[in-house]
Design a protein around this motif. Structure first.
Motif, mmCIF file in Angstrom:
data_model
loop_
_atom_site.group_PDB
_atom_site.id
_atom_site.type_symbol
_atom_site.label_atom_id
_atom_site.label_comp_id
_atom_site.label_asym_id
_atom_site.label_seq_id
_atom_site.Cartn_x
_atom_site.Cartn_y
_atom_site.Cartn_z
ATOM 1 N N ILE A 116 0.840 -1.202 0.000
ATOM 2 C CA ILE A 116 0.000 0.000 0.000
ATOM 3 C C ILE A 116 0.874 1.251 0.000
ATOM 4 O O ILE A 116 0.644 2.187 -0.769
ATOM 5 C CB ILE A 116 -0.956 -0.002 1.219
ATOM 6 C CG1 ILE A 116 -1.997 -1.099 1.053
ATOM 7 C CG2 ILE A 116 -1.613 1.355 1.414
ATOM 8 C CD1 ILE A 116 -2.784 -1.408 2.329
ATOM 9 N N LEU A 143 2.461 1.698 -3.460
ATOM 10 C CA LEU A 143 1.504 2.126 -4.484
ATOM 11 C C LEU A 143 1.014 3.556 -4.266
ATOM 12 O O LEU A 143 0.868 4.314 -5.223
ATOM 13 C CB LEU A 143 0.321 1.162 -4.539
ATOM 14 C CG LEU A 143 0.656 -0.214 -5.114
ATOM 15 C CD1 LEU A 143 -0.500 -1.169 -4.880
ATOM 16 C CD2 LEU A 143 0.987 -0.117 -6.588
ATOM 17 N N LYS A 144 0.751 3.929 -3.026
ATOM 18 C CA LYS A 144 0.296 5.298 -2.764
ATOM 19 C C LYS A 144 1.353 6.324 -3.155
ATOM 20 O O LYS A 144 1.013 7.427 -3.563
ATOM 21 C CB LYS A 144 -0.064 5.471 -1.285
ATOM 22 C CG LYS A 144 -1.401 4.886 -0.926
ATOM 23 C CD LYS A 144 -1.720 5.167 0.532
ATOM 24 C CE LYS A 144 -3.081 4.649 0.896
ATOM 25 N NZ LYS A 144 -3.416 4.984 2.289
ATOM 26 N N TRP A 149 -3.946 5.278 -6.448
ATOM 27 C CA TRP A 149 -3.959 4.620 -5.153
ATOM 28 C C TRP A 149 -4.070 5.540 -3.943
ATOM 29 O O TRP A 149 -4.092 5.058 -2.823
ATOM 30 C CB TRP A 149 -2.702 3.754 -5.006
ATOM 31 C CG TRP A 149 -2.769 2.573 -5.891
ATOM 32 C CD1 TRP A 149 -2.256 2.457 -7.147
ATOM 33 C CD2 TRP A 149 -3.430 1.333 -5.636
ATOM 34 N NE1 TRP A 149 -2.535 1.232 -7.676
ATOM 35 C CE2 TRP A 149 -3.257 0.507 -6.768
ATOM 36 C CE3 TRP A 149 -4.146 0.829 -4.554
ATOM 37 C CZ2 TRP A 149 -3.772 -0.770 -6.836
ATOM 38 C CZ3 TRP A 149 -4.651 -0.446 -4.631
ATOM 39 C CH2 TRP A 149 -4.463 -1.231 -5.761
#
Length: 164
Positions: free
Chosen positions: A120, A123-124, A131
């Motif tokens: 996460i 991707l963010k 994302w």
């Protein structure tokens, strides 16, 4: 090397020290302390002397890459070998004497599953357009509301309420 004198830090030896401290993960405040100057002095020297700024950037880039690689590895998961070594007695081929040597007695391949938190985070930061938590949506056009009471006066609305 005398502490605190900028010209000492512009020498090849001084620049190498700065790069090494940055590569070791020290922050600017710690580097300034090692140099014997205040943090603001280091900032001033970074702005005034490109060699100092470049040495620090070069050292920090190495560490940043290592952390990026570790984060990616953790996000995707990986395998590693766990090796157990023990002291064992064996006969020396040349002398025939019994000697104690450290030998590998067991090797097990283990797997670390990918870490969703690392995924996460990756991707963010790498794909914020897809994302990030807050998505920006643009709307074009108009929203038409069919209000049958829009043209009525306040008195006409009161009459409708009272009659109902």
């Amino acid at each position: 090397m005398a502490k605190g004198k900028y010209h000492d830090w512009l020498t090849p030896e001084g620049l190498l020290k700065l790069e090494g401290w940055a590569r070791d993960g020290l922050i600017d405040e710690q580097i300034a302390l090692n140099m014997g100057v205040k943090r603001q002095t280091l900032y001033d020297w970074k702005n005034k002397f490109p060699d100092i700024s470049d040495a620090l950037k070069k050292g920090k880039e190495v560490v940043d890459r290592a952390v990026e690689n570790a984060l990616l590895k953790r996000a995707l998961g990986y395998q590693y070998d766990e090796v157990t070594k023990e002291a064992v007695k064996q006969q020396d081929d040349e002398t025939g004497e019994w000697v104690t040597v450290i030998a590998e007695t067991k090797r097990v391949t283990k797997e670390v599953q990918g870490d969703t938190t690392a995924q996460i985070f990756w991707l963010k930061n790498r794909r914020p357009d897809k994302w990030r938590d807050k998505q920006e949506v643009q709307h074009s056009g108009s929203v038409d509301v069919n209000n049958p009471y829009a043209d009525l006066t306040t008195d006409e609305l009161r009459k409708l309420i009272d009659s109902g």
